[in-house]
Write a protein that holds these residues in place. Structure first.
Motif, short mmCIF file in Angstrom:
data_model
loop_
_atom_site.label_atom_id
_atom_site.label_comp_id
_atom_site.label_asym_id
_atom_site.label_seq_id
_atom_site.Cartn_x
_atom_site.Cartn_y
_atom_site.Cartn_z
N LYS A 137 -15.61 -10.57 -25.40
CA LYS A 137 -14.97 -11.56 -24.54
C LYS A 137 -15.26 -11.16 -23.11
CE LYS A 137 -11.31 -14.72 -24.36
NZ LYS A 137 -10.06 -15.27 -24.87
N ALA A 138 -16.25 -11.82 -22.49
CA ALA A 138 -16.71 -11.39 -21.17
C ALA A 138 -15.86 -11.97 -20.05
CB ALA A 138 -18.18 -11.78 -20.98
N LEU A 139 -15.41 -13.21 -20.22
CA LEU A 139 -14.59 -13.84 -19.17
C LEU A 139 -13.44 -14.59 -19.82
CD1 LEU A 139 -17.36 -15.42 -16.88
CD2 LEU A 139 -15.98 -13.41 -16.35
N THR A 154 -21.61 -7.95 -5.72
CA THR A 154 -21.87 -6.62 -5.15
C THR A 154 -20.88 -5.60 -5.69
OG1 THR A 154 -22.02 -5.35 -3.11
CG2 THR A 154 -20.42 -7.12 -3.15
N HIS A 155 -21.25 -4.35 -5.56
CA HIS A 155 -20.33 -3.26 -5.89
C HIS A 155 -19.78 -2.61 -4.62
CE1 HIS A 155 -22.02 -2.82 -10.11
NE2 HIS A 155 -20.73 -3.05 -10.23
N SER A 156 -20.29 -3.05 -3.47
CA SER A 156 -19.95 -2.37 -2.24
C SER A 156 -18.88 -3.14 -1.48
CB SER A 156 -21.22 -2.21 -1.39
OG SER A 156 -20.89 -2.13 -0.03
N PRO A 182 -15.23 -3.77 -11.27
CA PRO A 182 -15.88 -2.68 -12.00
C PRO A 182 -17.02 -3.19 -12.89
CG PRO A 182 -13.56 -2.91 -12.65
CD PRO A 182 -13.81 -3.91 -11.60
N SER A 183 -17.89 -2.28 -13.23
CA SER A 183 -19.03 -2.62 -14.08
C SER A 183 -18.56 -3.22 -15.40
CB SER A 183 -19.84 -1.34 -14.34
OG SER A 183 -20.97 -1.67 -15.08
N GLY A 184 -19.20 -4.30 -15.81
CA GLY A 184 -18.86 -4.92 -17.08
C GLY A 184 -17.73 -5.94 -17.00
N CYS A 185 -17.28 -6.27 -15.77
CA CYS A 185 -16.16 -7.21 -15.66
C CYS A 185 -16.63 -8.66 -15.68
CB CYS A 185 -15.34 -6.93 -14.41
SG CYS A 185 -16.20 -7.35 -12.90
N GLY A 186 -17.93 -8.87 -15.79
CA GLY A 186 -18.41 -10.24 -15.98
C GLY A 186 -18.93 -10.93 -14.73
N LYS A 187 -19.31 -10.17 -13.71
CA LYS A 187 -19.81 -10.78 -12.47
C LYS A 187 -21.14 -11.50 -12.71
CE LYS A 187 -19.90 -6.74 -10.45
NZ LYS A 187 -19.39 -5.91 -11.55
N SER A 188 -22.05 -10.78 -13.37
CA SER A 188 -23.36 -11.41 -13.65
C SER A 188 -23.18 -12.60 -14.57
CB SER A 188 -24.32 -10.41 -14.29
OG SER A 188 -24.51 -9.32 -13.43
N THR A 189 -22.28 -12.45 -15.54
CA THR A 189 -22.02 -13.54 -16.47
C THR A 189 -21.56 -14.78 -15.71
OG1 THR A 189 -21.43 -11.94 -18.16
CG2 THR A 189 -20.68 -14.19 -18.51
N MET A 190 -20.72 -14.57 -14.72
CA MET A 190 -20.22 -15.70 -13.94
C MET A 190 -21.37 -16.38 -13.19
SD MET A 190 -16.57 -15.73 -12.53
CE MET A 190 -16.24 -15.68 -10.81
N VAL A 237 -17.35 -16.09 -24.37
CA VAL A 237 -17.36 -15.13 -25.48
C VAL A 237 -18.81 -15.02 -25.98
CG1 VAL A 237 -16.43 -14.57 -27.75
CG2 VAL A 237 -15.04 -15.87 -26.11
N PHE A 238 -19.34 -13.81 -26.00
CA PHE A 238 -20.68 -13.60 -26.56
C PHE A 238 -20.57 -13.28 -28.05
CE2 PHE A 238 -21.54 -12.51 -22.06
CZ PHE A 238 -22.60 -13.37 -21.83
N ASN A 239 -21.54 -13.72 -28.82
CA ASN A 239 -21.59 -13.49 -30.27
C ASN A 239 -20.27 -13.75 -30.97
OD1 ASN A 239 -24.17 -12.37 -29.62
ND2 ASN A 239 -23.14 -10.42 -29.16
N1 LIG Z 1 -26.15 -11.65 -23.54
C1 LIG Z 1 -25.05 -10.92 -23.83
N2 LIG Z 1 -24.72 -10.67 -25.11
C2 LIG Z 1 -23.61 -9.96 -25.40
N3 LIG Z 1 -22.79 -9.45 -24.49
C3 LIG Z 1 -23.06 -9.65 -23.20
C4 LIG Z 1 -24.23 -10.39 -22.80
N4 LIG Z 1 -24.25 -10.43 -21.44
C5 LIG Z 1 -23.17 -9.73 -21.03
N5 LIG Z 1 -22.45 -9.26 -22.08
C6 LIG Z 1 -21.20 -8.50 -22.01
O1 LIG Z 1 -20.33 -9.16 -21.13
C7 LIG Z 1 -19.63 -8.24 -20.31
C8 LIG Z 1 -19.83 -8.60 -18.86
O2 LIG Z 1 -21.19 -8.34 -18.54
P1 LIG Z 1 -21.79 -8.62 -17.10
O3 LIG Z 1 -23.23 -8.30 -17.15
O4 LIG Z 1 -21.41 -9.97 -16.65
O5 LIG Z 1 -21.01 -7.55 -16.24
P2 LIG Z 1 -21.15 -7.21 -14.69
O6 LIG Z 1 -19.83 -7.41 -14.08
O7 LIG Z 1 -22.29 -7.96 -14.10
O8 LIG Z 1 -21.45 -5.66 -14.74
P3 LIG Z 1 -22.39 -4.79 -13.76
O9 LIG Z 1 -21.59 -4.57 -12.52
O10 LIG Z 1 -22.58 -3.50 -14.51
O11 LIG Z 1 -23.66 -5.53 -13.55
C9 LIG Z 1 -20.11 -6.87 -20.69
O12 LIG Z 1 -19.19 -6.30 -21.57
C10 LIG Z 1 -21.41 -7.12 -21.41
O13 LIG Z 1 -21.61 -6.17 -22.42
#
Ligand SMILES: Nc1ncnc2c1ncn2[C@@H]1O[C@H](COP(=O)(O)OP(=O)(O)OP(=O)(O)O)[C@@H](O)[C@H]1O
Ligand SMILES: [Mg+2]
Lengths: 296, 257
Positions: B22-24, B195-197, B42-50, B12-14
């Motif tokens: 709630k990212a994950l 990846t997105h592909s 899909p974009s924003g599903c939290g891949k980078s966060t993971m 959870v961010f912030n």
């Molecule tokens: N530092 C942060 N502070 C607040 N919210 C964040 C932060 N990092 C990510 N988020 C939120 O967490 C969610 C997941 O973000 P993340 O970057 O992991 O997505 P993603 O799957 O990598 O998307 P993309 O495919 O577009 O790269 C998004 O809703 C994003 O707004």
């Protein structure tokens, strides 16, 4: 033609335009009797020899003795400039180090930045004319040579742009670059020297150029309350009080003082060309924005 | 042995503010040693966060992350991670060779070995001739290969790659995928790849993990049973297309949610 050649040519071209404007205005005033031609509106600046000597008279003045039987004015002024430059150089070096150190401290500690930045900004709003005599009196108790006291006054002006731009430069790497360093478990010192400091160089040099001119001004002004007889400050003051009798001498000392600044800035620019690769150099126009942003 | 394990992870961010995200939620994932796992969704599903959780750039709100049997921060201090971001993130004042040497410099490897490693890595990614160039003299694809060489230079046990080929054209991309697989088979690193592909995920991975957004969850994992080594023929294989379809169906299901 080489870039250097073009620069010299542009400089000479602009110099010619200035000379033509000066002499043209003077000629207009003299022929029309001190008014705008065809009107009876007075010119804002008098065009007589006492207010605006001919450019060649200013140049000739350099090659005549400063006082009867003494050295040429040029030598007197160059000696004074060299003397002032010693303080300015030390002040520049000291001020730049302090500025860089503050930048590093601020980037490491947001608390230090929040707490100290207002004072850093405020320090520049206090007139140097008020600070200088205080420093001179304080240093009187210590056995510091007076030219070093002048250097401290000059450093007081020089550190500011360096602190602001160092901070901005140290913050310039993109987030991913910082994360990369984190992923290597790099120490704060490694992050500073391998990432932040090299990234800050393009920001640092424009600030150093401003610091170089500020250091010269600081040294000239600082010499007055320190009552230094040998520097440009005293020379300018003397010629200013004798302005109505010998105006060309004051203009000549302005020429030499700006020459000092130009040479100093030129040296910094040379160092920049040697240190910062072309592809990383910033547009000079970015610097004032950085300084404005920080003071706002 | 498992290289990466996430158990019951929420991110959870912030928290507690108006900008709470709630990212994950409830993430359970185990990646075996030497496995190549792709995250897709899909974009924003939290891949980078993971990836950032695994790499100890952020810590989970709830749950635990273990890497090589250690905490992520212990793993980071042991230099277990090689990171590759979407942009190459080369230091522009360093020549290519010096960029590849950067992690080795930080890890205080001695000079001779540093040089040797950098040369070997540049050889591996086919850029040995560009060691003395600056980053801006290289194309985007070449820069990305340098960043892979840099990540491999200190032989990390885990590669974390966040859309590393996102900015490349299709042909370069396929060539880079083949090279990555070759490198992976030579070094036997564990790879977590975002990846997105769909074809990229299927071509590269042992397993494709499909995620859904808001909050990010793992909805499905598809085992990719294509034989190794994979090459141009793999992409024309009947099984390849079947797997594409099953990943695509998994993603459709996510979008319909
Ligand atoms: N530092 C942060 N502070 C607040 N919210 C964040 C932060 N990092 C990510 N988020 C939120 O967490 C969610 C997941 O973000 P993340 O970057 O992991 O997505 P993603 O799957 O990598 O998307 P993309 O495919 O577009 O790269 C998004 O809703 C994003 O707004
Ligand atoms: Mg992402």
């Amino acid at each position: 033609m080489s870039a250097g050649g073009r620069r010299v040519l542009a400089f000479l071209g602009i110099l010619t335009v200035f000379v033509l404007l000066w002499e043209g205005y003077k000629w207009m005033g003299v022929t029309a009797g001190g008014v705008w031609p065809g009107t009876s509106i007075e010119l804002p600046v008098r065009t007589n020899e006492r207010s605006m000597p001919h450019v060649w008279d200013i140049l000739f003045a350099l090659f005549r003795p400063a006082r009867r039987g003494g050295d040429l004015l040029l030598w007197v002024l160059l000696r004074a400039a060299l003397f002032t430059w010693r303080s300015a150089l030390l002040g520049f070096a000291f001020g730049s180090l302090v500025g860089f150190g503050l930048g590093v401290m601020f980037v490491r500690s947001p608390l230090a930045e929040r707490g100290l930045m207002p004072y850093v900004v405020a320090s520049q709003t206090v007139p140097i004319l008020a600070i200088a005599p205080i420093l001179v009196v304080w240093a009187g108790r210590l056995s510091v040579p007076r030219w070093v006291v002048v250097a401290v006054i000059s450093a007081y002006l020089a550190f500011f742009p360096v602190a602001i731009n160092t901070l901005r430069g140290l913050r310039s790497p993109q987030a991913e670059a910082s994360e990369l360093m984190t992923s290597y478990a790099a120490s704060p010192r490694q992050v500073l020297w391998k990432l932040q400091a090299p990234a800050a160089l393009p920001y640092l040099f424009p600030a150093l150029k401003i610091a170089a001119t500020a250091a010269v001004i600081g040294a000239i002004v600082g010499e007055l309350p320190a009552s230094m007889p040998d520097g440009l400050g005293r020379a300018i003051l003397n010629f200013a009080s004798a302005f109505s009798a010998a105006p060309a001498k004051l203009f000549a000392s302005i020429l030499v003082a700006s020459l000092l600044g130009i040479v100093f800035v030129g040296a910094v620019a040379g160092a920049e060309r040697a240190v910062v690769p072309q592809s990383m150099r910033l547009d000079a126009a970015e610097t004032p924005a950085a300084v404005q942003e920080a003071t706002a | 042995m498992t290289a990466v394990r996430l158990s019951g992870v929420d991110m959870v961010f912030n928290p507690g503010t108006g900008q709470e995200v709630k990212a994950l939620a409830g993430i359970d994932l185990a990646v075996g040693q030497g496995e190549f796992v792709s995250l897709i969704g899909p974009s924003g599903c939290g891949k980078s966060t993971m990836l950032r959780l695994i790499g100890d750039l952020i810590s989970p709100t709830v749950g635990a992350v273990a890497v090589n049997g250690k905490t992520p921060s212990a793993a980071r201090i042991d230099r277990d991670y090689g990171m590759v971001f979407q942009s190459a993130t080369l230091l522009e004042w360093r020549k290519i060779r010096a960029n590849v040497e950067l992690p080795l410099e930080i890890m205080e490897t001695d000079k001779g070995e540093r040089r040797e490693r950098a040369e070997a890595m540049l050889e591996l990614v086919g850029l040995a001739d560009f060691a003395d160039h600056y980053p801006w003299q290289l194309s985007g694809g070449m820069q990305q290969r340098v960043s892979i060489a840099r990540a491999l230079a200190f032989e990390p046990s885990i590669l974390l790659m966040d859309e590393p080929f996102g900015a490349l054209d299709e042909m370069t991309r396929e060539r880079m995928q083949a090279e990555l697989l070759r490198i992976w088979s030579e070094t036997r690193t564990t790879v977590v790849f975002v990846t997105h592909s769909i074809p990229e995920a299927v071509f590269l991975s042992n397993r494709v993990v499909i995620m859904s957004p808001r909050p990010g969850r793992i909805t499905r994992a598809v085992d990719i049973d294509l034989p190794q080594p994979r090459n141009r023929e793999t992409r024309e294989d009947q099984r390849f297309f079947e797997l594409l379809t099953s990943v695509r169906d998994g993603l459709r299901a996510v979008e319909d949610m």
